[in-house]
Design a protein around this motif. Structure first.
Motif, mmCIF file in Angstrom:
data_model
loop_
_atom_site.group_PDB
_atom_site.id
_atom_site.type_symbol
_atom_site.label_atom_id
_atom_site.label_comp_id
_atom_site.label_asym_id
_atom_site.label_seq_id
_atom_site.Cartn_x
_atom_site.Cartn_y
_atom_site.Cartn_z
ATOM 1 N N LEU A 20 10.901 9.242 -0.815
ATOM 2 C CA LEU A 20 11.123 10.411 0.036
ATOM 3 C C LEU A 20 11.287 11.676 -0.806
ATOM 4 O O LEU A 20 10.681 12.710 -0.512
ATOM 5 N N ALA A 21 12.070 11.601 -1.870
ATOM 6 C CA ALA A 21 12.317 12.775 -2.715
ATOM 7 C C ALA A 21 11.023 13.277 -3.351
ATOM 8 O O ALA A 21 10.763 14.487 -3.387
ATOM 9 N N GLN A 22 10.198 12.360 -3.829
ATOM 10 C CA GLN A 22 8.934 12.739 -4.458
ATOM 11 C C GLN A 22 8.015 13.426 -3.445
ATOM 12 O O GLN A 22 7.436 14.478 -3.721
ATOM 13 N N GLN A 23 7.881 12.841 -2.267
ATOM 14 C CA GLN A 23 7.020 13.433 -1.235
ATOM 15 C C GLN A 23 7.560 14.783 -0.772
ATOM 16 O O GLN A 23 6.803 15.724 -0.548
ATOM 17 N N LEU A 24 8.866 14.869 -0.669
ATOM 18 C CA LEU A 24 9.508 16.119 -0.270
ATOM 19 C C LEU A 24 9.253 17.213 -1.307
ATOM 20 O O LEU A 24 8.922 18.350 -0.953
ATOM 21 N N ALA A 25 9.379 16.866 -2.571
ATOM 22 C CA ALA A 25 9.124 17.832 -3.647
ATOM 23 C C ALA A 25 7.670 18.316 -3.597
ATOM 24 O O ALA A 25 7.403 19.519 -3.721
ATOM 25 N N GLU A 26 6.749 17.383 -3.399
ATOM 26 C CA GLU A 26 5.331 17.740 -3.341
ATOM 27 C C GLU A 26 5.027 18.683 -2.175
ATOM 28 O O GLU A 26 4.235 19.603 -2.306
ATOM 29 N N ARG A 27 5.674 18.460 -1.051
ATOM 30 C CA ARG A 27 5.353 19.236 0.153
ATOM 31 C C ARG A 27 6.199 20.496 0.317
ATOM 32 O O ARG A 27 5.836 21.375 1.088
ATOM 33 N N SER A 28 7.326 20.589 -0.389
ATOM 34 C CA SER A 28 8.225 21.742 -0.211
ATOM 35 C C SER A 28 8.198 22.716 -1.376
ATOM 36 O O SER A 28 8.643 23.849 -1.246
ATOM 37 N N GLY A 29 7.728 22.242 -2.539
ATOM 38 C CA GLY A 29 7.776 23.078 -3.725
ATOM 39 C C GLY A 29 9.124 23.070 -4.426
ATOM 40 O O GLY A 29 9.308 23.729 -5.445
ATOM 41 N N LEU A 30 10.090 22.331 -3.888
ATOM 42 C CA LEU A 30 11.389 22.195 -4.556
ATOM 43 C C LEU A 30 11.240 21.209 -5.714
ATOM 44 O O LEU A 30 10.312 20.408 -5.745
ATOM 45 N N GLU A 31 12.179 21.269 -6.663
ATOM 46 C CA GLU A 31 12.121 20.403 -7.845
ATOM 47 C C GLU A 31 12.907 19.117 -7.610
ATOM 48 O O GLU A 31 14.056 19.154 -7.177
ATOM 49 N N TRP A 32 12.295 17.996 -7.928
ATOM 50 C CA TRP A 32 12.910 16.674 -7.769
ATOM 51 C C TRP A 32 13.636 16.288 -9.051
ATOM 52 O O TRP A 32 13.054 16.312 -10.130
ATOM 53 N N ILE A 33 14.902 15.933 -8.915
ATOM 54 C CA ILE A 33 15.687 15.412 -10.039
ATOM 55 C C ILE A 33 16.113 13.991 -9.700
ATOM 56 O O ILE A 33 16.937 13.774 -8.806
ATOM 57 N N ASN A 34 15.536 13.021 -10.396
ATOM 58 C CA ASN A 34 15.944 11.629 -10.257
ATOM 59 C C ASN A 34 17.053 11.419 -11.290
ATOM 60 O O ASN A 34 16.795 11.462 -12.495
ATOM 61 N N VAL A 35 18.279 11.248 -10.834
ATOM 62 C CA VAL A 35 19.429 11.179 -11.742
ATOM 63 C C VAL A 35 19.316 9.998 -12.702
ATOM 64 O O VAL A 35 19.666 10.114 -13.875
ATOM 65 N N GLY A 36 18.768 8.881 -12.238
ATOM 66 C CA GLY A 36 18.568 7.730 -13.123
ATOM 67 C C GLY A 36 17.645 8.072 -14.281
ATOM 68 O O GLY A 36 17.922 7.728 -15.446
ATOM 69 N N ASP A 37 16.555 8.776 -13.984
ATOM 70 C CA ASP A 37 15.616 9.195 -15.044
ATOM 71 C C ASP A 37 16.253 10.233 -15.960
ATOM 72 O O ASP A 37 16.065 10.189 -17.173
ATOM 73 N N LEU A 38 16.990 11.175 -15.390
ATOM 74 C CA LEU A 38 17.683 12.193 -16.184
ATOM 75 C C LEU A 38 18.629 11.525 -17.189
ATOM 76 O O LEU A 38 18.644 11.872 -18.371
ATOM 77 N N ALA A 39 19.375 10.545 -16.715
ATOM 78 C CA ALA A 39 20.310 9.826 -17.585
ATOM 79 C C ALA A 39 19.569 9.032 -18.658
ATOM 80 O O ALA A 39 19.954 9.053 -19.833
ATOM 81 N N LYS A 40 18.487 8.377 -18.253
ATOM 82 C CA LYS A 40 17.692 7.578 -19.196
ATOM 83 C C LYS A 40 17.080 8.459 -20.292
ATOM 84 O O LYS A 40 17.156 8.134 -21.476
#
Length: 173
Positions: A20-40
Motif C-alpha cells: 500500500l505504501a509503495q503504491q501510495l507513494a507512486e500515485r501521490s508523489g509523497l516519499e515512502w520510508i520503510n522503517v525496516g529498510d531504513l534501519a537495515k
C-alpha cells in the motif's frame, strides 16, 4: 510549512503495509520510508532476537534519522509498530487489518514459523497494533482499514489519496 502530510501505515507483518505504501507513494508523489529498510541500511540495531529470528531495532537511532525528514513533510512511513514515534510526526495513522486465516497463510508463505508466526497471528486477533495506535495518537488521527483482498487494497488507496488531496487543499499546499 510542510510540503505534504505525514502518514503512518502500520499493522501486523503480512497485512499489506509495504504494498500500500509503495503504491501510495507512486500515485501521490509523497516519499515512502520503510522503517525496516531504513534501519537495515544504517545498521540501526541492538543485537538479534534468536527466538523470533529478527534484529532488535534501535528506536532512538531511527527517530534521530527521521526527525528532519518528518519536519519536511510529505512522508509515508511504513512500520509494524507505532508507539515509539512521537505523536507530532504524523497527520494521520492507518492501521491495516487482515483476517487471521489469510494472515496465517501469508506469513507461512514468507517462511514465518513457530513462535514468530504464532505471535504475529495472535497480535492480529487481539488487535494489538490497533490498540497501540489508539493509545499513542488522538482518536481522530487513527483509522482502521481492512486489507484482505486486492479490492480492499485499491479501495484503501483511493480513500487515502482523497484524504491527501483534502489535506493539501486545507493546508494550501
Amino acid at each position: 510549512m510542510k510540503s505534504g502530510p505525514n502518514i503512518l501505515i502500520t499493522g501486523t507483518p503480512g497485512v499489506g503495509k509495504s504494498t500500500l505504501a509503495q503504491q501510495l507513494a507512486e500515485r501521490s508523489g509523497l516519499e515512502w520510508i520503510n522503517v525496516g529498510d531504513l534501519a537495515k541500511n544504517n545498521n540501526f540495531f541492538d543485537g538479534y532476537d534468536e527466538e523470533r529470528g529478527c534484529p532488535i531495532l534501535n528506536e532512538d537511532k531511527v527517530l534521530d534519522e527521521m526527525e528532519d525528514m518528518m519536519e519536511e513533510g510529505g512522508k509515508i512511513v511504513d512500520y509494524h509498530g507505532s508507539e515509539f514515534f512521537p505523536e507530532r510526526f504524523f497527520d494521520i495513522v492507518f492501521v491495516l487489518r487482515t483476517d487471521n486465516t489469510l494472515l496465517y497463510d501469508r506469513l507461512a508463505a514468507r517462511g514465518y514459523q513457530g513462535k514468530k508466526l504464532e505471535e504475529n497471528v495472535e497480535c492480529e486477533i487481539m488487535a494489538v497494533l490497533l490498540d497501540e495506535a489508539k493509545d499513542s495518537y488522538a482518536e481522530h488521527v487513527v483509522h482502521e482499514l481492512f486489507s484482505n483482498t486486492p479490492e480492499d487494497m485499491e479501495s484503501n488507496l483511493e480513500k487515502i489519496l482523497l484524504w491527501i488531496e483534502a489535506w493539501k487543499k486545507e493546508n494550501g499546499v
